[in-house]
Design a protein around this motif. Structure first.
Motif, mmCIF file in Angstrom:
data_model
loop_
_atom_site.group_PDB
_atom_site.id
_atom_site.type_symbol
_atom_site.label_atom_id
_atom_site.label_comp_id
_atom_site.label_asym_id
_atom_site.label_seq_id
_atom_site.Cartn_x
_atom_site.Cartn_y
_atom_site.Cartn_z
ATOM 1 N N GLU A 63 0.825 -1.206 0.000
ATOM 2 C CA GLU A 63 0.000 0.000 0.000
ATOM 3 C C GLU A 63 0.867 1.268 0.000
ATOM 4 O OE1 GLU A 63 -2.210 0.144 3.592
ATOM 5 O OE2 GLU A 63 -3.109 2.104 3.104
ATOM 6 N N LYS A 64 1.886 1.272 0.830
ATOM 7 C CA LYS A 64 2.765 2.449 0.899
ATOM 8 C C LYS A 64 3.581 2.612 -0.368
ATOM 9 C CE LYS A 64 2.790 2.992 5.792
ATOM 10 N NZ LYS A 64 3.279 2.555 7.098
ATOM 11 N N LEU A 65 3.946 1.503 -0.955
ATOM 12 C CA LEU A 65 4.675 1.581 -2.218
ATOM 13 C C LEU A 65 3.818 2.264 -3.288
ATOM 14 C CD1 LEU A 65 7.065 0.916 -4.076
ATOM 15 C CD2 LEU A 65 6.081 -1.346 -4.440
ATOM 16 N N VAL A 66 2.556 1.870 -3.352
ATOM 17 C CA VAL A 66 1.654 2.458 -4.351
ATOM 18 C C VAL A 66 1.531 3.966 -4.130
ATOM 19 C CG1 VAL A 66 -0.746 2.546 -5.141
ATOM 20 C CG2 VAL A 66 0.360 0.334 -4.747
ATOM 21 N N THR A 67 1.281 4.377 -2.884
ATOM 22 C CA THR A 67 1.131 5.819 -2.600
ATOM 23 C C THR A 67 2.408 6.581 -2.919
ATOM 24 O OG1 THR A 67 -0.289 5.168 -0.782
ATOM 25 C CG2 THR A 67 0.351 7.463 -0.867
ATOM 26 N N GLN A 68 3.562 6.057 -2.487
ATOM 27 C CA GLN A 68 4.799 6.809 -2.713
ATOM 28 C C GLN A 68 5.172 6.840 -4.196
ATOM 29 O OE1 GLN A 68 6.241 8.989 -0.655
ATOM 30 N NE2 GLN A 68 4.523 8.451 0.667
ATOM 31 N N LYS A 69 4.786 5.818 -4.946
ATOM 32 C CA LYS A 69 4.991 5.895 -6.397
ATOM 33 C C LYS A 69 4.183 7.074 -6.961
ATOM 34 C CE LYS A 69 4.834 1.818 -8.659
ATOM 35 N NZ LYS A 69 4.587 0.352 -8.847
ATOM 36 N N ASN A 70 2.957 7.231 -6.481
ATOM 37 C CA ASN A 70 2.150 8.390 -6.913
ATOM 38 C C ASN A 70 2.794 9.707 -6.519
ATOM 39 O OD1 ASN A 70 0.154 7.022 -8.211
ATOM 40 N ND2 ASN A 70 -1.188 6.890 -6.406
ATOM 41 N N VAL A 71 3.271 9.782 -5.287
ATOM 42 C CA VAL A 71 3.901 11.032 -4.823
ATOM 43 C C VAL A 71 5.105 11.354 -5.709
ATOM 44 C CG1 VAL A 71 5.182 12.110 -2.932
ATOM 45 C CG2 VAL A 71 3.092 10.824 -2.438
ATOM 46 N N VAL A 72 5.913 10.337 -6.005
ATOM 47 C CA VAL A 72 7.107 10.563 -6.830
ATOM 48 C C VAL A 72 6.710 10.952 -8.256
ATOM 49 C CG1 VAL A 72 9.106 9.415 -7.867
ATOM 50 C CG2 VAL A 72 8.635 9.138 -5.430
ATOM 51 N N ILE A 73 5.643 10.359 -8.768
ATOM 52 C CA ILE A 73 5.187 10.736 -10.112
ATOM 53 C C ILE A 73 4.722 12.202 -10.122
ATOM 54 C CG2 ILE A 73 3.381 10.309 -11.840
ATOM 55 C CD1 ILE A 73 3.738 7.265 -11.100
ATOM 56 N N GLU A 74 4.066 12.617 -9.049
ATOM 57 C CA GLU A 74 3.696 14.042 -8.954
ATOM 58 C C GLU A 74 4.941 14.917 -8.859
ATOM 59 O OE1 GLU A 74 0.767 15.432 -9.516
ATOM 60 O OE2 GLU A 74 -0.019 13.418 -9.862
ATOM 61 N N GLU A 75 5.948 14.426 -8.154
ATOM 62 C CA GLU A 75 7.214 15.171 -8.066
ATOM 63 C C GLU A 75 7.851 15.273 -9.456
ATOM 64 O OE1 GLU A 75 10.046 13.423 -5.368
ATOM 65 O OE2 GLU A 75 11.547 14.993 -5.711
ATOM 66 N N PHE A 76 7.818 14.178 -10.187
ATOM 67 C CA PHE A 76 8.327 14.157 -11.570
ATOM 68 C C PHE A 76 7.627 15.255 -12.385
ATOM 69 C CE2 PHE A 76 10.520 11.197 -14.614
ATOM 70 C CZ PHE A 76 10.289 11.919 -15.769
ATOM 71 N N LYS A 77 6.295 15.296 -12.304
ATOM 72 C CA LYS A 77 5.542 16.303 -13.058
ATOM 73 C C LYS A 77 5.898 17.717 -12.600
ATOM 74 C CE LYS A 77 1.390 13.395 -13.527
ATOM 75 N NZ LYS A 77 0.031 13.258 -12.957
ATOM 76 N N GLN A 78 5.951 17.894 -11.270
ATOM 77 C CA GLN A 78 6.200 19.230 -10.724
ATOM 78 C C GLN A 78 7.572 19.749 -11.132
ATOM 79 O OE1 GLN A 78 4.844 19.812 -6.695
ATOM 80 N NE2 GLN A 78 6.463 21.276 -6.234
ATOM 81 N N SER A 79 8.579 18.885 -11.078
ATOM 82 C CA SER A 79 9.943 19.377 -11.301
ATOM 83 C C SER A 79 10.382 19.300 -12.757
ATOM 84 C CB SER A 79 10.945 18.581 -10.469
ATOM 85 O OG SER A 79 10.473 18.408 -9.172
ATOM 86 N N TYR A 80 9.851 18.343 -13.530
ATOM 87 C CA TYR A 80 10.408 18.135 -14.860
ATOM 88 C C TYR A 80 9.439 18.474 -15.991
ATOM 89 C CZ TYR A 80 14.230 15.864 -12.479
ATOM 90 O OH TYR A 80 15.300 15.625 -11.672
ATOM 91 N N LEU A 81 8.146 18.286 -15.755
ATOM 92 C CA LEU A 81 7.205 18.459 -16.859
ATOM 93 C C LEU A 81 6.430 19.760 -16.801
ATOM 94 C CD1 LEU A 81 5.691 14.851 -16.967
ATOM 95 C CD2 LEU A 81 7.700 15.736 -18.162
ATOM 96 N N ASN A 82 6.084 20.183 -15.573
ATOM 97 C CA ASN A 82 5.140 21.293 -15.459
ATOM 98 C C ASN A 82 5.828 22.633 -15.296
ATOM 99 O OD1 ASN A 82 2.351 21.783 -15.621
ATOM 100 N ND2 ASN A 82 2.251 22.208 -13.423
ATOM 101 N N GLN A 83 7.082 22.725 -15.686
ATOM 102 C CA GLN A 83 7.706 24.041 -15.627
ATOM 103 C C GLN A 83 8.625 24.237 -16.819
ATOM 104 O OE1 GLN A 83 10.569 24.923 -12.670
ATOM 105 N NE2 GLN A 83 10.572 22.852 -11.890
ATOM 106 N N PRO A 84 8.740 25.495 -17.234
ATOM 107 C CA PRO A 84 9.543 25.768 -18.417
ATOM 108 C C PRO A 84 11.001 25.363 -18.183
ATOM 109 C CG PRO A 84 9.015 27.796 -17.240
ATOM 110 C CD PRO A 84 8.201 26.720 -16.625
ATOM 111 N N TYR A 85 11.633 24.797 -19.184
ATOM 112 C CA TYR A 85 13.029 24.345 -19.131
ATOM 113 C C TYR A 85 13.233 23.166 -18.169
ATOM 114 C CZ TYR A 85 13.243 29.070 -21.054
ATOM 115 O OH TYR A 85 13.007 30.191 -21.784
ATOM 116 N N GLY A 86 12.119 22.562 -17.700
ATOM 117 C CA GLY A 86 12.219 21.509 -16.684
ATOM 118 C C GLY A 86 13.010 20.292 -17.120
ATOM 119 N N ASP A 87 13.060 19.988 -18.426
ATOM 120 C CA ASP A 87 13.749 18.767 -18.847
ATOM 121 C C ASP A 87 15.166 19.010 -19.366
ATOM 122 O OD1 ASP A 87 12.949 20.127 -21.103
ATOM 123 O OD2 ASP A 87 12.389 18.351 -22.241
ATOM 124 N N VAL A 88 15.685 20.235 -19.191
ATOM 125 C CA VAL A 88 17.013 20.560 -19.724
ATOM 126 C C VAL A 88 18.089 19.605 -19.207
ATOM 127 C CG1 VAL A 88 18.898 22.202 -19.468
ATOM 128 C CG2 VAL A 88 16.701 22.996 -20.275
#
Lengths: 411, 425
Positions: A114-139
C-alpha cells in the motif's frame, strides 16, 4: 576548521563526531553509498523512490516523522546520482532519538504494498512538478543523455521516465534494500554539543548489532572519451531560447577538480564574471548566464549556459561563449582575477562552517569521497591553483571533440 | 543486545533563548543592533529600509531601486562596483520585500573597511544610469515572462490580488506594460525619499561590536543622509468578497491551488494560538493536510499552509501543486480538513506531538547567529521585543484542544475562503 573524531564499528559503519558547544541544536546525518548510478538501467528512479519509502515506518517506529517531531526534530533527505543522504536536527538533549530512528529503519523498514503504491504516486507528482510542469524543466535530463552514453550519469535521480517508476514492484524494493542499506555502506556524522565518546557509545548501542552486507560492490561502466562534437536541438513551449555547452572533466578526487571549479567561477560566479560582464552586460546577448561543475564523484562536467535575449539567434550565443573559452585557452589570466575567485571560495567555505547541520553533512560527504580531512583542506587546495594551471586545464578541456551542445529553443 | 522496542526518553523542556542583542545609535540617530558570536570570521551586515513595495506609488519602483543601487554611483561604474564586491568574495543581497527593502553583505572581518566604504557609496550616491536601467528592465521582463509559465508563480501573484484587492498596496500584480512605465526619475525620487539614515535599521551579526561600531559610525553616522521616516499611506480599499477563481492553463499537467483569507496580524491577542492551529492543519510535515493529501492519497508532492504576517495586513493560505486529475478531490479534502479543525477536538497525542515539535522548531530558529539576525529583524519590523518570543513559547506550552478549536472556528471559516486554481480543474 571542523575538528572531528572517527570510529568504525565492527560491522563496518563509519561514525564521525564533531563537538560544537555554541548551539543547543544537534545535527545527525547518515549517508548511504547508493544513488541513481547504482540502478538497473531499465528501472531507473529506484534509489529516489526508496528514499521516500524510508519515511514510511520501521519495525518499532510506526510513524517516523511523528516520533521525530515529538522529539522536537525536523528532517529531510536527498538522493543524488552518487548517494542518498538523510539528515535531521533536533535539540541535543534528544539526540538519542536520532540514533533510535535511523538505526531502526536501517535494521528493518516496513515495506508494504500500500505504501509503495502511494509513494509511487507522490514521486510521479514530483516528476511532473519538477520536470514536466515548468519551463526548461527537462534541460538537465537532455544534457545528461547527451553527454553520457555509457556511464549511468545519463539518467536523472527522479528516473528516465514515469513508466520506469510505475513498474517498480515490491520484490525490486526488497532486493535494493538488501543490497545497499547496510552499515558497511553508510557513514554517520553528528555535530552538536555532545562529546565524540558519547556519540560512539550511542552508535554502538543502536547500530552495533546490525549485520553487514554480503554482496560485493557493483562496478560501474566507465564513460569512454568523447571523440566528436555532439549537438542536440530541441523545440519546446518556452518563451526564450537557451544554449548549453558541456565538457567532460575529471572525477571529484582528481587534483584538477579545484582548477576546473575555479574556471567555472571565473566564467559565471558574480556580476564581474566573464559571462555576466561580457555577454550579458556589454554585448547584451543574454538575460541570464551561468557556469557550473557537476561535482559528482565519477568524472563530471563543466557546463556553460545562457538564456538569450529575444531576437538573438542561439548560434550567436554559442559562438560568443566559445570565444570566451578561447580567450581562457590563449591568455593567462592575471593574478587578481584568480585571487578574486579564491576569495569567493574562502567566504563560501566560511559560510558552510556556521551551522551544525552543514558541518555534519560535509563531514559525511568528504568521508564518503575519500577522507573527512579533505573538508579542512579545501581552502588550501583551491589556493594552490596557479594561472598556468587554469591555462593548461582550459586547453585540455575546451575542445570541440569534448563538447556537447544543446540548443533549447522556443517553438 | 539493545532492546529496540525501548525508545529513548525525550524532553521538551528547553532553555528559552533570548536574543541578547545590543543596540546603539550612531550620531545621526540611526539604530544599529549587534548580535555577537565571537568565533566566526564571517559577518553579516544588513540595512533594512522602510522602502518595500508597500511604499511605492508606481509598480516596480521599489524592486528596481533596490537592485540598481549597485549599478553605478557618482564615482564608480557598475563594473567597478561588482569587481570590488567580487574581489572580496562578498555575498550581497538586495532584497526588496513588501514592507522592508533589505540590503545586506556577508563579509570576512579582514575585508570590512573597503566593503563598508563601497556599501556607503552605493546607498548614499547611486547614479542609476539610464543604460543600466534599460539592461536591467530588459532582463527582468524576460524573467517575469518565464515565471508566468509556472502555475505556482501565477497563483502566488494572483492570490494576493484576490485577497487584498488591486487598490491595496499588497494586492498589486505586475502586467507587462508596467515594465515600460518605469523611469529614472521614479527611481531617483524613491531613493531620495526612502533611503535615508532615519528610515533604516542595521543589524550586525557575527563579530565583536567594539571593533565594528567605529567603522559604521565613520561611514553611516554622518548628517549627510538624514531624511523623513513617518510615511502615512491612505489605504482606501475594501477587501474583495471571497469567491472561487480559475486561471485556465491548457498545457498544465498539475494545477496550482491556493485557498485562504485575510487574517489577524501579529499584534492580535490570538495570534500565537492561530499560528499553532495553522501548524496542525498544514504547517509541518506531519500536518493533517500533508498526511491526508500526500501521504494517504498521493495527490501531490507537497501541501502546506502558512500565515504571512505583514506590517499592514496578514493572511492565511493553503498551497499545493496537484495532478490535474486529482484537483477536485484535493480541494474537497482541504475544506474537509479545515472543517474538522473547527469542529472536532484534537486528541491529546496530536497536541503533544505538535507542542514538542514547535518547542524544537523554536530552538532551531535561533540556531546560529545568522538565524538569530532574521528573528531580530522580525521583532524590529513589527516593533516588538523579546517578550513576543516568551509569549509564544508560553502559549505553545499552555494551549489545549478547546482553545485550538475556539480559534479555528473563529478564524478558519471555510465559507470565507478565497479559492484559486491555476491550470485545470
Amino acid at each position: 576548521m571542523v575538528k572531528y573524531e572517527k570510529h568504525i564499528l565492527n560491522n563496518g559503519l563509519k561514525v564521525l563526531a564533531h563537538q560544537d558547544k555554541s548551539t543547543p541544536i544537534a545535527a545527525f546525518n547518515i549517508l548511504y553509498d547508493v544513488g541513481a548510478k547504482h540502478e538497473d538501467p531499465e528501472m531507473t528512479g529506484m534509489a529516489h523512490l526508496f528514499e521516500h519509502l524510508m519515511f514510511e515506518g520501521s519495525s518499532n517506529v510506526k510513524e517516523f516523522d511523528t516520533e521525530l517531531q515529538n522529539a522536537g526534530g525536523e528532517n529531510n533527505a536527498f538522493t543524488s546520482n552518487d548517494i542518498t543522504n538523510y539528515y535531521m536536527t533536533l535539540p541535543v538533549n534528544n539526540i538519542e532519538t536520532a540514533f533510535y530512528l535511523e538505526s531502526d529503519r536501517m535494521f528493518h523498514p516496513l515495506l508494504s504494498e500500500e505504501k509503495l503504491v502511494t509513494q509511487k504516486n507522490v514521486v510521479i507528482e514530483e516528476f511532473k512538478q519538477s520536470y514536466l510542469n515548468q519551463p526548461y524543466g527537462d534541460v538537465l535530463m537532455l544534457l545528461r543523455s547527451l553527454t553520457y552514453k555509457v556511464h549511468p550519469y545519463q539518467w536523472p535521480t527522479i528516473g528516465k521516465n514515469i513508466e520506469h517508476i510505475e513498474k517498480i514492484q515490491m520484490q525490486h524494493v526488497i532486493d535494493f534494500y538488501n543490497k545497499f542499506y547496510k552499515p558497511d555502506n553508510a557513514i554517520i556524522a553528528v555535530a552538536g554539543n555532545i562529546s565524540p565518546h558519547d556519540v560512539f557509545m550511542l552508535a554502538e548501542k543502536w547500530f552495533g548489532n546490525i549485520k553487514p552486507s554480503v554482496n560485493a560492490k557493483s562496478i560501474l561502466a566507465v564513460e569512454p572519451s568523447q571523440i566528436e562534437k555532439r549537438l542536440l536541438k530541441v523545440e519546446r513551449d518556452v518563451p526564450f531560447d537557451e544554449v548549453y555547452l558541456a565538457f567532460h572533466t575529471v572525477e571529484r578526487l582528481n587534483n584538477s577538480y579545484y582548477g576546473i571549479d575555479l574556471i567555472s567561477d571565473i566564467l559565471g560566479t558574480g556580476n564581474s564574471s566573464r559571462l555576466y560582464l561580457e555577454l550579458l552586460k556589454e554585448k547584451k546577448l543574454f538575460s541570464q548566464v551561468n557556469a557550473w561543475v557537476s561535482g559528482c564523484t565519477d568524472p563530471g562536467l563543466i557546463v556553460l549556459t545562457g538564456r538569450l535575449i529575444k531576437g538573438v539567434p542561439v548560434e550567436n550565443g554559442e559562438k560568443e561563449i566559445l570565444q570566451l573559452l578561447n580567450t581562457l585557452k590563449n591568455k593567462t589570466l592575471d593574478n587578481r582575477e584568480l585571487q578574486k575567485v579564491k576569495n569567493q571560495i574562502e567566504v563560501s567555505n566560511a559560510y558552510a562552517d556556521i551551522n551544525a547541520l552543514s558541518k555534519a553533512m560535509n563531514l559525511a560527504y568528504y568521508e564518503y569521497i575519500g577522507n573527512a580531512d579533505l573538508l579542512n583542506q579545501q581552502n588550501e587546495k583551491y589556493f594552490a591553483v596557479t594561472p598556468e594551471d587554469i591555462l593548461k586545464l582550459s586547453q585540455e578541456i575546451f575542445n570541440d571533440s569534448n563538447m556537447s551542445i544543446l540548443h533549447y529553443c522556443s517553438k | 543486545m539493545t532492546n529496540r522496542s525501548q525508545k529513548p526518553l525525550i524532553s521538551n523542556q528547553f532553555e528559552i533563548i533570548a536574543l541578547n542583542s545590543e543596540k546603539i545609535k550612531l550620531s545621526n540617530g540611526m539604530p544599529v543592533y549587534f548580535l555577537n558570536e565571537p568565533d566566526h570570521d564571517l559577518i553579516k551586515i544588513e540595512f533594512s529600509f522602510n522602502a518595500g513595495t508597500f511604499y511605492q506609488n508606481k509598480k516596480l519602483t521599489s524592486v528596481v531601486t533596490a537592485n540598481l543601487l549597485k549599478e553605478g554611483t557618482k564615482r564608480k561604474t557598475s563594473k567597478e562596483i561588482s569587481e570590488i564586491f567580487d574581489y572580496y568574495g562578498v555575498y550581497t543581497s538586495f532584497d526588496p520585500q513588501k514592507d522592508l527593502a533589505s540590503i545586506g553583505v556577508f563579509v570576512l572581518e579582514k575585508h570590512l573597511e573597503p566593503v563598508l566604504s563601497l556599501l556607503e557609496e552605493i546607498l548614499k550616491e547611486p547614479s542609476f544610469p539610464e543604460s543600466e536601467l534599460e539592461i536591467y528592465l530588459k532582463n527582468l521582463i524576460q524573467q517575469h515572462i518565464v515565471s508566468l509559465e509556472k502555475v505556482s508563480n501565477v497563483a502566488r501573484m494572483q492570490f494576493s490580488k484576490l485577497l487584498f484587492g488591486e487598490n491595496h498596496p499588497y494586492g498589486q500584480t505586475l502586467i507587462l506594460s508596467d515594465f515600460d512605465n518605469i523611469y529614472k526619475d521614479d527611481i531617483e525620487q524613491f531613493h531620495k525619499k526612502f533611503y535615508n539614515a532615519n528610515n533604516v535599521f542595521c543589524i550586525v551579526a557575527g563579530s565583536a561590536s567594539d571593533r565594528i561600531a567605529p567603522i559604521l559610525e565613520k561611514h553611516f553616522g554622518g548628517n549627510d543622509w538624514l531624511g523623513e521616516n513617518n510615511f502615512k499611506k491612505e489605504i482606501n480599499s475594501e477587501f474583495p468578497i471571497a469567491d472561487k477563481h480559475l486561471f485556465f492553463k491548457d498545457n498544465a499537467v498539475q494545477s496550482a491551488v491556493r485557498v485562504g483569507k485575510i487574517f489577524p496580524g501579529i499584534n492580535h491577542p490570538d495570534y500565537h494560538k492561530i499560528m499553532i492551529a495553522n501548524v496542525i492543519l498544514g504547517g509541518y510535515f506531519g500536518s493533517r493536510l500533508m498526511k491526508n493529501i500526500r501521504q494517504e492519497k498521493g495527490y501531490t508532492y507537497g501541501i502546506n499552509s502558512a500565515i504571512v504576517s505583514l506590517v499592514h495586513g496578514s493572511y492565511f493560505f493553503v498551497t499545493s501543486q496537484i495532478g490535474v486529475e486529482f484537483v477536485k478531490n484535493a480541494i474537497e479534502e482541504i475544506y474537509s480538513e479545515i472543517s474538522i479543525l473547527r469542529t472536532v477536538s484534537a486528541d491529546e497525542e496530536e497536541i503533544s506531538v505538535v507542542k514538542n515539535y514547535l518547542s524544537g522548531a523554536f530552538l532551531r530558529s535561533f540556531d546560529g547567529v545568522f538565524a538569530k539576525s532574521d528573528r531580530l529583524k522580525e521583532l524590529i519590523a513589527f516593533n516588538l521585543d523579546d517578550s513576543h518570543f516568551f509569549n509564544y513559547i508560553n502559549t505553545v506550552n499552555s494551549i489545549n484542544a478547546e482553545e485550538i478549536m475556539r480559534v479555528a472556528d473563529m478564524y478558519f471559516n471555510e465559507k470565507e475562503m478565497t479559492e484559486l486554481v491555476v491550470g485545470k480543474l
